[in-house]
Design a protein around this motif. Sequence first.
Motif, PDB file in Angstrom:
ATOM      1  N   ARG A  61      43.494  63.147  58.941  1.00  0.00           N
ATOM      2  CA  ARG A  61      41.752  62.196  58.011  1.00  0.00           C
ATOM      3  C   ARG A  61      40.830  62.784  58.597  1.00  0.00           C
ATOM      4  NH1 ARG A  61      43.293  55.990  57.118  1.00  0.00           N
ATOM      5  NH2 ARG A  61      42.208  55.687  54.907  1.00  0.00           N
ATOM      6  N   LEU A  62      40.188  62.732  60.133  1.00  0.00           N
ATOM      7  CA  LEU A  62      38.653  62.323  60.881  1.00  0.00           C
ATOM      8  C   LEU A  62      38.591  63.942  60.201  1.00  0.00           C
ATOM      9  CD1 LEU A  62      39.203  60.532  63.647  1.00  0.00           C
ATOM     10  CD2 LEU A  62      37.592  59.849  61.741  1.00  0.00           C
ATOM     11  N   ILE A  63      39.045  65.066  60.392  1.00  0.00           N
ATOM     12  CA  ILE A  63      38.941  65.842  60.143  1.00  0.00           C
ATOM     13  C   ILE A  63      38.376  66.940  58.723  1.00  0.00           C
ATOM     14  CG2 ILE A  63      39.544  68.655  60.230  1.00  0.00           C
ATOM     15  CD1 ILE A  63      41.290  67.722  62.356  1.00  0.00           C
ATOM     16  N   GLU A  64      39.391  66.154  57.616  1.00  0.00           N
ATOM     17  CA  GLU A  64      38.496  65.812  56.077  1.00  0.00           C
ATOM     18  C   GLU A  64      37.855  65.137  56.270  1.00  0.00           C
ATOM     19  OE1 GLU A  64      38.644  64.711  52.622  1.00  0.00           O
ATOM     20  OE2 GLU A  64      39.644  63.773  54.279  1.00  0.00           O
ATOM     21  N   TRP A  65      37.640  64.515  56.300  1.00  0.00           N
ATOM     22  CA  TRP A  65      36.605  63.850  56.539  1.00  0.00           C
ATOM     23  C   TRP A  65      34.747  64.526  56.530  1.00  0.00           C
ATOM     24  CZ3 TRP A  65      34.251  57.916  58.563  1.00  0.00           C
ATOM     25  CH2 TRP A  65      33.555  57.426  58.178  1.00  0.00           C
ATOM     26  N   ALA A  66      35.191  64.997  58.464  1.00  0.00           N
ATOM     27  CA  ALA A  66      34.221  65.381  58.297  1.00  0.00           C
ATOM     28  C   ALA A  66      33.908  67.471  57.193  1.00  0.00           C
ATOM     29  CB  ALA A  66      34.016  66.236  59.597  1.00  0.00           C
ATOM     30  N   THR A  67      34.809  67.814  57.325  1.00  0.00           N
ATOM     31  CA  THR A  67      34.574  68.423  56.352  1.00  0.00           C
ATOM     32  C   THR A  67      33.853  68.507  54.549  1.00  0.00           C
ATOM     33  OG1 THR A  67      37.192  69.807  57.491  1.00  0.00           O
ATOM     34  CG2 THR A  67      36.195  70.940  55.124  1.00  0.00           C
ATOM     35  N   ARG A  68      34.315  67.528  54.833  1.00  0.00           N
ATOM     36  CA  ARG A  68      33.354  67.070  53.386  1.00  0.00           C
ATOM     37  C   ARG A  68      31.897  67.208  53.373  1.00  0.00           C
ATOM     38  NH1 ARG A  68      35.677  61.513  51.504  1.00  0.00           N
ATOM     39  NH2 ARG A  68      37.516  61.975  53.097  1.00  0.00           N
ATOM     40  N   GLY A  70      30.238  69.232  55.998  1.00  0.00           N
ATOM     41  CA  GLY A  70      29.642  70.255  56.219  1.00  0.00           C
ATOM     42  C   GLY A  70      31.494  71.238  57.929  1.00  0.00           C
ATOM     43  N   PRO A  71      30.655  71.839  58.232  1.00  0.00           N
ATOM     44  CA  PRO A  71      31.626  73.068  58.928  1.00  0.00           C
ATOM     45  C   PRO A  71      31.667  73.062  60.626  1.00  0.00           C
ATOM     46  CG  PRO A  71      30.453  74.671  57.584  1.00  0.00           C
ATOM     47  CD  PRO A  71      29.961  73.875  56.860  1.00  0.00           C
ATOM     48  N   HIS A  72      29.974  72.122  60.398  1.00  0.00           N
ATOM     49  CA  HIS A  72      29.856  72.418  61.516  1.00  0.00           C
ATOM     50  C   HIS A  72      30.166  71.277  62.153  1.00  0.00           C
ATOM     51  CE1 HIS A  72      27.026  75.922  60.363  1.00  0.00           C
ATOM     52  NE2 HIS A  72      27.416  76.150  61.823  1.00  0.00           N
ATOM     53  N   ASN A  73      30.245  70.119  60.810  1.00  0.00           N
ATOM     54  CA  ASN A  73      30.511  68.408  61.464  1.00  0.00           C
ATOM     55  C   ASN A  73      32.026  68.403  61.548  1.00  0.00           C
ATOM     56  OD1 ASN A  73      31.145  65.934  60.515  1.00  0.00           O
ATOM     57  ND2 ASN A  73      29.507  65.800  60.808  1.00  0.00           N
ATOM     58  N   ALA A  74      32.323  69.490  60.744  1.00  0.00           N
ATOM     59  CA  ALA A  74      34.202  69.417  61.408  1.00  0.00           C
ATOM     60  C   ALA A  74      34.500  70.111  62.365  1.00  0.00           C
ATOM     61  CB  ALA A  74      34.936  70.372  60.053  1.00  0.00           C
ATOM     62  N   ALA A  75      33.931  71.220  63.047  1.00  0.00           N
ATOM     63  CA  ALA A  75      34.054  71.748  63.813  1.00  0.00           C
ATOM     64  C   ALA A  75      33.665  70.672  65.227  1.00  0.00           C
ATOM     65  CB  ALA A  75      32.520  72.773  64.015  1.00  0.00           C
ATOM     66  N   LEU A  76      33.334  70.279  65.067  1.00  0.00           N
ATOM     67  CA  LEU A  76      32.502  69.308  66.151  1.00  0.00           C
ATOM     68  C   LEU A  76      33.021  68.424  66.628  1.00  0.00           C
ATOM     69  CD1 LEU A  76      30.117  68.045  68.284  1.00  0.00           C
ATOM     70  CD2 LEU A  76      28.747  66.828  66.533  1.00  0.00           C
ATOM     71  N   VAL A  77      33.707  67.506  64.999  1.00  0.00           N
ATOM     72  CA  VAL A  77      35.197  66.287  65.325  1.00  0.00           C
ATOM     73  C   VAL A  77      35.976  67.315  65.877  1.00  0.00           C
ATOM     74  CG1 VAL A  77      36.783  65.019  63.844  1.00  0.00           C
ATOM     75  CG2 VAL A  77      33.886  64.812  63.411  1.00  0.00           C
ATOM     76  N   PHE A 100      26.955  58.935  61.239  1.00  0.00           N
ATOM     77  CA  PHE A 100      25.544  59.546  61.207  1.00  0.00           C
ATOM     78  C   PHE A 100      24.785  59.047  59.793  1.00  0.00           C
ATOM     79  CE2 PHE A 100      25.930  60.167  65.874  1.00  0.00           C
ATOM     80  CZ  PHE A 100      24.766  59.052  66.064  1.00  0.00           C
ATOM     81  N   ALA A 101      26.031  59.862  59.261  1.00  0.00           N
ATOM     82  CA  ALA A 101      25.416  60.681  57.130  1.00  0.00           C
ATOM     83  C   ALA A 101      25.313  59.422  56.377  1.00  0.00           C
ATOM     84  CB  ALA A 101      26.784  61.122  57.171  1.00  0.00           C
ATOM     85  N   LYS A 102      25.516  58.155  57.067  1.00  0.00           N
ATOM     86  CA  LYS A 102      24.619  56.709  55.950  1.00  0.00           C
ATOM     87  C   LYS A 102      23.613  56.863  56.361  1.00  0.00           C
ATOM     88  CE  LYS A 102      28.883  54.449  55.351  1.00  0.00           C
ATOM     89  NZ  LYS A 102      29.627  52.646  56.339  1.00  0.00           N
ATOM     90  N   GLY A 105      22.211  61.690  56.401  1.00  0.00           N
ATOM     91  CA  GLY A 105      22.196  62.142  55.379  1.00  0.00           C
ATOM     92  C   GLY A 105      22.963  63.144  55.889  1.00  0.00           C
ATOM     93  N   ASP A 106      23.926  63.823  54.960  1.00  0.00           N
ATOM     94  CA  ASP A 106      25.212  64.547  54.816  1.00  0.00           C
ATOM     95  C   ASP A 106      24.201  65.396  55.600  1.00  0.00           C
ATOM     96  OD1 ASP A 106      26.493  62.829  54.521  1.00  0.00           O
ATOM     97  OD2 ASP A 106      27.363  64.172  52.632  1.00  0.00           O
ATOM     98  N   ASP A 107      23.014  66.452  54.871  1.00  0.00           N
ATOM     99  CA  ASP A 107      22.265  67.788  55.859  1.00  0.00           C
ATOM    100  C   ASP A 107      22.456  67.978  57.238  1.00  0.00           C
ATOM    101  OD1 ASP A 107      22.969  68.761  52.813  1.00  0.00           O
ATOM    102  OD2 ASP A 107      21.010  68.679  52.318  1.00  0.00           O
ATOM    103  N   ARG A 108      21.237  66.228  57.061  1.00  0.00           N
ATOM    104  CA  ARG A 108      20.584  66.439  58.584  1.00  0.00           C
ATOM    105  C   ARG A 108      21.623  66.885  59.218  1.00  0.00           C
ATOM    106  NH1 ARG A 108      16.426  62.631  59.895  1.00  0.00           N
ATOM    107  NH2 ARG A 108      16.063  63.579  62.432  1.00  0.00           N
ATOM    108  N   LEU A 109      23.090  65.759  59.393  1.00  0.00           N
ATOM    109  CA  LEU A 109      24.076  65.294  60.077  1.00  0.00           C
ATOM    110  C   LEU A 109      24.605  66.778  60.353  1.00  0.00           C
ATOM    111  CD1 LEU A 109      26.242  63.705  61.965  1.00  0.00           C
ATOM    112  CD2 LEU A 109      27.154  63.447  60.037  1.00  0.00           C
TER     113      LEU A 109
END
Length: 163
Positions: A61-68, A70-77, A100-102, A105-109
């Motif tokens: 569930r956490l990885i799926e959220w991170a994937t939404r 971006g790929p680097h966020n998913a990789a970090l999680v 941190f996305a809140k 924003g998603d792009d900066r994160l």
Amino acid sequence: MLYRFAREKVDNRLTATTLELFHRGVRIASHVRSDARGRHTTVDAHMTPGHRAVLGWDAPRLIEWATRIGPHNAALVQRVLRQRRHPQHGYRACLGILRFAKAYGDDRLEAACERAITISATSCSSLKSILKNGLDKKCVVTAPARTCLPVEHAHLRGPDYYH
């Protein structure tokens, strides 16, 4: 509500099959002993409200959220979850990263996660520092690749040159 006794001095009584905890002579918990070595056997009722809040979460569930995001966020999680002996211990850190996305924003994160992975600074506090200092907006300067000459090459003089 056993978490109320965190940092308090407690006594324990262990038998072959039971573990009991006492606070000032009053039994506060009793459990069947687990024979699983090096594994957690936490009773949900004894967890803090904060820990119980993440009970419904799991790694996919956490990885799926991170994937939404971006790929680097998913990789970090995924890296945070792999770094822990028990992935559940990384859930709160992952939730902190995703929150941190809140604020940013998603792009900066996503950019901050890319930088964090590049410089191997994968903790939540490192990511916070990257975002706070705007380092996600700057390119990572990497050291140039070293080139090694082969042992035998045209510029090698050898011992006869010096005699």
